[in-house]
Write a protein that holds these residues in place. Structure first.
Motif, PDB file in Angstrom:
ATOM      1  N   HIS A 162       0.888  -1.520  -0.627  1.00  0.00           N
ATOM      2  CA  HIS A 162      -0.382  -0.171  -0.164  1.00  0.00           C
ATOM      3  C   HIS A 162       1.001   1.101   0.025  1.00  0.00           C
ATOM      4  O   HIS A 162       0.847   1.797  -0.574  1.00  0.00           O
ATOM      5  CB  HIS A 162      -1.194  -0.164   1.347  1.00  0.00           C
ATOM      6  CG  HIS A 162      -1.757   1.085   1.464  1.00  0.00           C
ATOM      7  ND1 HIS A 162      -0.917   2.549   2.631  1.00  0.00           N
ATOM      8  CD2 HIS A 162      -2.668   1.869   1.051  1.00  0.00           C
ATOM      9  CE1 HIS A 162      -2.000   2.989   2.208  1.00  0.00           C
ATOM     10  NE2 HIS A 162      -2.810   3.164   1.297  1.00  0.00           N
ATOM     11  N   GLU A 163       1.992   1.098   0.477  1.00  0.00           N
ATOM     12  CA  GLU A 163       2.475   2.350   0.623  1.00  0.00           C
ATOM     13  C   GLU A 163       3.272   2.618  -0.396  1.00  0.00           C
ATOM     14  O   GLU A 163       3.536   3.951  -1.066  1.00  0.00           O
ATOM     15  CB  GLU A 163       3.815   2.612   2.083  1.00  0.00           C
ATOM     16  CG  GLU A 163       2.963   2.456   3.299  1.00  0.00           C
ATOM     17  CD  GLU A 163       2.101   3.613   3.752  1.00  0.00           C
ATOM     18  OE1 GLU A 163       3.480   4.210   3.333  1.00  0.00           O
ATOM     19  OE2 GLU A 163       1.766   3.712   4.553  1.00  0.00           O
ATOM     20  N   LYS A 165       2.474   1.753  -3.736  1.00  0.00           N
ATOM     21  CA  LYS A 165       1.348   2.297  -4.808  1.00  0.00           C
ATOM     22  C   LYS A 165       0.973   3.206  -4.572  1.00  0.00           C
ATOM     23  O   LYS A 165       0.776   4.269  -5.231  1.00  0.00           O
ATOM     24  CB  LYS A 165       0.272   1.431  -4.288  1.00  0.00           C
ATOM     25  CG  LYS A 165       0.526  -0.093  -4.542  1.00  0.00           C
ATOM     26  CD  LYS A 165       0.841  -0.290  -6.414  1.00  0.00           C
ATOM     27  CE  LYS A 165       0.930  -1.821  -6.929  1.00  0.00           C
ATOM     28  NZ  LYS A 165       1.002  -1.255  -8.310  1.00  0.00           N
ATOM     29  N   LYS A 166       0.997   3.927  -2.917  1.00  0.00           N
ATOM     30  CA  LYS A 166       1.030   5.546  -2.507  1.00  0.00           C
ATOM     31  C   LYS A 166       1.388   6.112  -3.494  1.00  0.00           C
ATOM     32  O   LYS A 166       1.257   7.394  -3.369  1.00  0.00           O
ATOM     33  CB  LYS A 166       0.504   5.243  -1.164  1.00  0.00           C
ATOM     34  CG  LYS A 166      -0.034   7.008   0.075  1.00  0.00           C
ATOM     35  CD  LYS A 166      -0.176   7.414   0.627  1.00  0.00           C
ATOM     36  CE  LYS A 166      -0.378   8.446   1.365  1.00  0.00           C
ATOM     37  NZ  LYS A 166      -0.621   8.338   2.747  1.00  0.00           N
ATOM     38  N   LEU A 169       1.989   6.490  -6.749  1.00  0.00           N
ATOM     39  CA  LEU A 169       0.768   7.464  -7.094  1.00  0.00           C
ATOM     40  C   LEU A 169       0.676   9.063  -6.458  1.00  0.00           C
ATOM     41  O   LEU A 169       0.328   9.806  -7.324  1.00  0.00           O
ATOM     42  CB  LEU A 169      -1.057   7.296  -6.381  1.00  0.00           C
ATOM     43  CG  LEU A 169      -2.350   7.792  -6.884  1.00  0.00           C
ATOM     44  CD1 LEU A 169      -2.320   7.485  -8.468  1.00  0.00           C
ATOM     45  CD2 LEU A 169      -3.397   7.108  -6.220  1.00  0.00           C
ATOM     46  N   GLN A 170       1.400   9.375  -5.752  1.00  0.00           N
ATOM     47  CA  GLN A 170       1.726  10.638  -5.187  1.00  0.00           C
ATOM     48  C   GLN A 170       2.753  11.193  -6.432  1.00  0.00           C
ATOM     49  O   GLN A 170       3.053  11.858  -6.909  1.00  0.00           O
ATOM     50  CB  GLN A 170       2.185  10.722  -3.842  1.00  0.00           C
ATOM     51  CG  GLN A 170       1.526  10.533  -2.932  1.00  0.00           C
ATOM     52  CD  GLN A 170       1.974   9.981  -0.969  1.00  0.00           C
ATOM     53  OE1 GLN A 170       3.331   9.712  -1.264  1.00  0.00           O
ATOM     54  NE2 GLN A 170       1.819  10.995  -0.440  1.00  0.00           N
ATOM     55  N   LYS A 212      -9.981   6.449  -8.540  1.00  0.00           N
ATOM     56  CA  LYS A 212      -8.484   5.548  -6.811  1.00  0.00           C
ATOM     57  C   LYS A 212      -8.930   6.029  -5.491  1.00  0.00           C
ATOM     58  O   LYS A 212      -9.203   6.897  -5.152  1.00  0.00           O
ATOM     59  CB  LYS A 212      -6.412   6.005  -7.494  1.00  0.00           C
ATOM     60  CG  LYS A 212      -6.407   5.694  -9.207  1.00  0.00           C
ATOM     61  CD  LYS A 212      -5.815   4.689  -8.894  1.00  0.00           C
ATOM     62  CE  LYS A 212      -5.474   4.435  -9.862  1.00  0.00           C
ATOM     63  NZ  LYS A 212      -5.025   2.757 -10.205  1.00  0.00           N
ATOM     64  N   LEU A 214      -8.289   7.463  -2.421  1.00  0.00           N
ATOM     65  CA  LEU A 214      -7.283   7.465  -1.339  1.00  0.00           C
ATOM     66  C   LEU A 214      -7.332   7.413   0.082  1.00  0.00           C
ATOM     67  O   LEU A 214      -6.113   7.339   0.485  1.00  0.00           O
ATOM     68  CB  LEU A 214      -7.754   9.028  -1.259  1.00  0.00           C
ATOM     69  CG  LEU A 214      -7.544   9.751  -2.702  1.00  0.00           C
ATOM     70  CD1 LEU A 214      -7.323  11.132  -2.316  1.00  0.00           C
ATOM     71  CD2 LEU A 214      -6.137   9.513  -3.787  1.00  0.00           C
ATOM     72  N   ASN A 215      -8.991   7.291   0.352  1.00  0.00           N
ATOM     73  CA  ASN A 215      -8.137   6.747   1.907  1.00  0.00           C
ATOM     74  C   ASN A 215     -10.474   6.066   2.712  1.00  0.00           C
ATOM     75  O   ASN A 215     -11.043   5.849   2.122  1.00  0.00           O
ATOM     76  CB  ASN A 215      -8.491   8.536   2.743  1.00  0.00           C
ATOM     77  CG  ASN A 215      -8.495   8.089   4.399  1.00  0.00           C
ATOM     78  OD1 ASN A 215      -8.141   6.937   5.224  1.00  0.00           O
ATOM     79  ND2 ASN A 215      -8.705   8.894   4.773  1.00  0.00           N
ATOM     80  N   CYS A 234      -7.099  14.209   4.930  1.00  0.00           N
ATOM     81  CA  CYS A 234      -7.101  13.257   3.782  1.00  0.00           C
ATOM     82  C   CYS A 234      -5.518  13.915   2.678  1.00  0.00           C
ATOM     83  O   CYS A 234      -4.571  13.554   2.077  1.00  0.00           O
ATOM     84  CB  CYS A 234      -7.613  12.466   3.373  1.00  0.00           C
ATOM     85  SG  CYS A 234      -6.989  10.578   2.071  1.00  0.00           S
ATOM     86  N   SER A 237      -2.475  14.677   3.618  1.00  0.00           N
ATOM     87  CA  SER A 237      -1.439  13.817   3.870  1.00  0.00           C
ATOM     88  C   SER A 237      -1.063  12.779   2.909  1.00  0.00           C
ATOM     89  O   SER A 237      -0.026  12.475   1.591  1.00  0.00           O
ATOM     90  CB  SER A 237      -2.248  11.862   4.637  1.00  0.00           C
ATOM     91  OG  SER A 237      -3.061  11.651   3.936  1.00  0.00           O
ATOM     92  N   TRP A 238      -1.885  13.081   1.426  1.00  0.00           N
ATOM     93  CA  TRP A 238      -1.809  13.150   0.262  1.00  0.00           C
ATOM     94  C   TRP A 238      -0.758  13.948  -0.910  1.00  0.00           C
ATOM     95  O   TRP A 238      -0.823  13.835  -1.813  1.00  0.00           O
ATOM     96  CB  TRP A 238      -2.742  12.812  -0.530  1.00  0.00           C
ATOM     97  CG  TRP A 238      -2.977  11.242  -0.269  1.00  0.00           C
ATOM     98  CD1 TRP A 238      -3.781  10.763   0.793  1.00  0.00           C
ATOM     99  CD2 TRP A 238      -2.980   9.853  -1.307  1.00  0.00           C
ATOM    100  NE1 TRP A 238      -3.830   9.239  -0.016  1.00  0.00           N
ATOM    101  CE2 TRP A 238      -3.298   8.782  -0.919  1.00  0.00           C
ATOM    102  CE3 TRP A 238      -2.000  10.208  -2.199  1.00  0.00           C
ATOM    103  CZ2 TRP A 238      -3.333   7.092  -1.205  1.00  0.00           C
ATOM    104  CZ3 TRP A 238      -1.788   9.082  -3.040  1.00  0.00           C
ATOM    105  CH2 TRP A 238      -2.803   7.722  -2.923  1.00  0.00           C
TER     106      TRP A 238
END
Length: 394
Positions: A162-163, A165-166, A169-170, A212, A214-215, A234, A237-238
Motif C-alpha cells: 500500500h505504501e 502504491k501510494k 500515485l503521489q 483511486k 485515497l482513504n 486526507c 497526507s497526500w
C-alpha cells in the motif's frame, strides 16, 4: 672496473629513473569510504539511516542487506516489479505476458510471494485463509519450495505494498496530475460504527478515466463538519491540492424530502425488517405471497435510512407485496405484536402515501443513475439532468 661502479657511472637521466621506479609501484589501496556507493546499483538504493549495512530500494521501498556487497541489490533490481527497467516492471507497464521460455525458468520465491499478496488484495480474501490447511496443501502441490506466509506477515506485506502504491500515485499526481474530482461514501456498520471512503476521479495522460481510493477510515459521525475535517486531513497526507469538485453521498444531514411521510415510510420499513429478520418469518411471508398469487419473483429489500434512493427501491418492492403484508397481518399475531411496539402496522393511508411519492422519487433515482456512472464521463450530463428535473417538478 667493479661492475657495481660501472652501473653507478652509467649516464642515466634522473627523471627517467624516477619515472621508471614509480611506474612499477602497485596502486595505493582505496579506503572503504572511497569504495562506498561506487556501483551503479546505488542509483536505485539509499542506505538506511539507522543501519548502514542495509539499503532501501527507491522503487518499492524494500530493505536489502548490503554489508557483503551489492549482489543482493542487483538481484532485487532484476525482479523488482516497481522498477521500470526490470523484466517484471516492463511487463506490468506494457501489460504483456512473459514468453513460454521465461515461464519455464527456475522457481522465484520472491515473485511468487508478490503474486500471493496481489491475489489477496484483488480477491479481498481474509488473511486467515493463507494459514488454512487446504491452501497450504495446494501451494505445496504447485511448488514444494514455496513457504506459505502467516496471516501477520501477509498483513505486513500488504501494508508495504500500500505504501509503495501510494508513493507511485503521489509521484503521478505531482508530475502529470491535473484537477482531481473527489467523492465521499459514508455508511454505518451493523455495530453502529461510522466509516467514510474518499475516492479520487481523474483523467490520465492517455485520456482514460481513473478511479483511486485515497482513504478508508472510521469516523466519529457523518455530520458535515466531521466529513470536512477528515477530507482535509486526507488531502494533506497526500499533498493533493488540485481539487476540481467534491461530491458527497446521501447522508442524514441532507434534506431528502421524505420527512413529510416519515411515519408511513418507517412503518413499511419495520414491516420489511420483520419479515427479513429470520428464515421462519421469511418462510411465512413467502406462503402469503403464494396465497395472493403475486407474480414477482423478487422479495422485499431493506433500505439504508440515509439513502433515499435505496428507500425508493424498498418502497417499490414493498408495494408489489402489499397484499402479502395485509394477509400476514391477519395470519401472524406476532407480526402485529412486534410492530405495535413501535409505530404500528402499515395502514391503507400509509401505503397510499408511499404510492403517491414513488413517481417523484423515480425521477431522482433515474437521474442519479445517469449522473453517478463510474465508467464514463458524466460532467456533460449534470446540467441537462438538473434542468430536466426542474421542469418536471414545477
Amino acid at each position: 672496473m667493479d661492475p657495481a661502479n660501472e652501473v653507478a657511472n652509467r649516464d642515466v637521466p634522473i627523471s627517467e629513473s624516477a619515472e621508471h621506479s614509480t611506474s612499477t609501484l602497485p596502486p595505493l589501496p582505496t579506503t572503504s569510504s572511497e569504495r562506498k556507493n561506487r556501483s551503479i546499483v546505488w542509483e536505485h538504493f539509499k542506505r538506511t539511516p539507522d543501519d548502514e549495512s542495509k539499503a532501501q530500494c527507491q522503487h518499492c521501498l524494500k530493505v536489502i542487506k548490503c554489508g557483503n556487497g551489492t549482489s543482493a541489490m542487483r538481484s532485487h533490481l532484476k525482479i523488482c516489479i516497481s522498477n521500470p527497467g526490470s523484466d517484471r516492471g516492463k511487463r506490468q507497464k506494457t501489460g504483456t505476458s512473459p514468453s513460454p521460455e521465461a515461464q519455464v525458468g527456475r522457481f522465484d520465491a520472491e515473485y511468487a510471494r508478490e503474486k500471493l499478496i496481489s491475489m489477496f488484495v484483488r480477491e479481498e480474501l481474509p488473511f486467515r485463509f493463507v494459514e488454512s490447511q487446504g491452501f497450504k496443501e495446494y501451494s505445496a502441490a504447485l511448488q514444494p519450495g514455496f513457504n506459505t506466509l502467516s496471516c501477520f506477515t501477509l498483513a505486513r506485506d500488504i501494508l508495504v505494498l500500500h505504501e509503495t502504491k501510494k508513493v507511485q500515485l503521489q509521484k503521478y499526481f505531482s508530475k502529470y496530475g491535473g484537477r482531481v474530482c473527489l467523492t465521499t461514501d459514508n455508511w454505518s456498520s451493523c455495530q453502529n460504527m461510522a466509516y467514510m471512503c474518499l475516492t479520487a476521479h481523474f483523467i490520465d495522460v492517455d485520456w482514460k478515466l481513473q478511479k483511486k481510493i485515497l482513504n478508508f477510515c472510521q469516523v466519529t459521525g457523518h455530520t458535515g463538519e466531521i466529513m470536512a475535517q477528515n477530507v482535509e486531513a486526507c488531502l494533506n497526507s497526500w499533498k493533493l491540492n488540485k481539487i476540481l469538485s467534491l461530491t458527497v453521498d446521501n447522508a442524514s444531514s441532507n434534506d431528502d424530502g421524505l420527512k413529510e411521510i416519515d411515519d408511513s415510510v418507517a412503518k413499511i420499513r419495520d414491516a420489511v425488517k420483520y419479515v427479513r429478520s429470520s428464515n421462519s418469518r421469511l418462510t411465512r411471508f413467502k406462503a402469503c405471497i403464494a396465497q395472493e398469487n403475486i407474480p414477482h419473483k423478487t422479495l422485499v429489500c431493506l433500505d439504508v435510512e440515509t439513502r433515499w434512493n435505496s428507500t425508493y427501491l424498498m418502497l417499490v418492492a414493498a408495494l408489489r407485496h402489499q397484499k402479502a403484508f395485509e394477509l400476514l397481518e391477519m395470519q401472524d399475531k406476532k407480526f402485529v405484536e412486534e410492530l405495535n411496539k413501535g409505530r404500528g402496522v402499515p395502514l391503507f393511508q400509509d401505503w397510499d402515501y408511499a404510492k403517491s411519492v414513488l413517481p417523484f422519487l423515480e425521477m431522482f433515482y433515474d437521474a442519479t443513475l445517469r449522473i453517478s456512472g463510474s465508467s464514463y464521463v458524466t460532467s456533460n450530463l449534470y446540467m441537462k439532468e438538473v434542468f430536466a428535473l426542474g421542469r418536471r417538478i414545477q
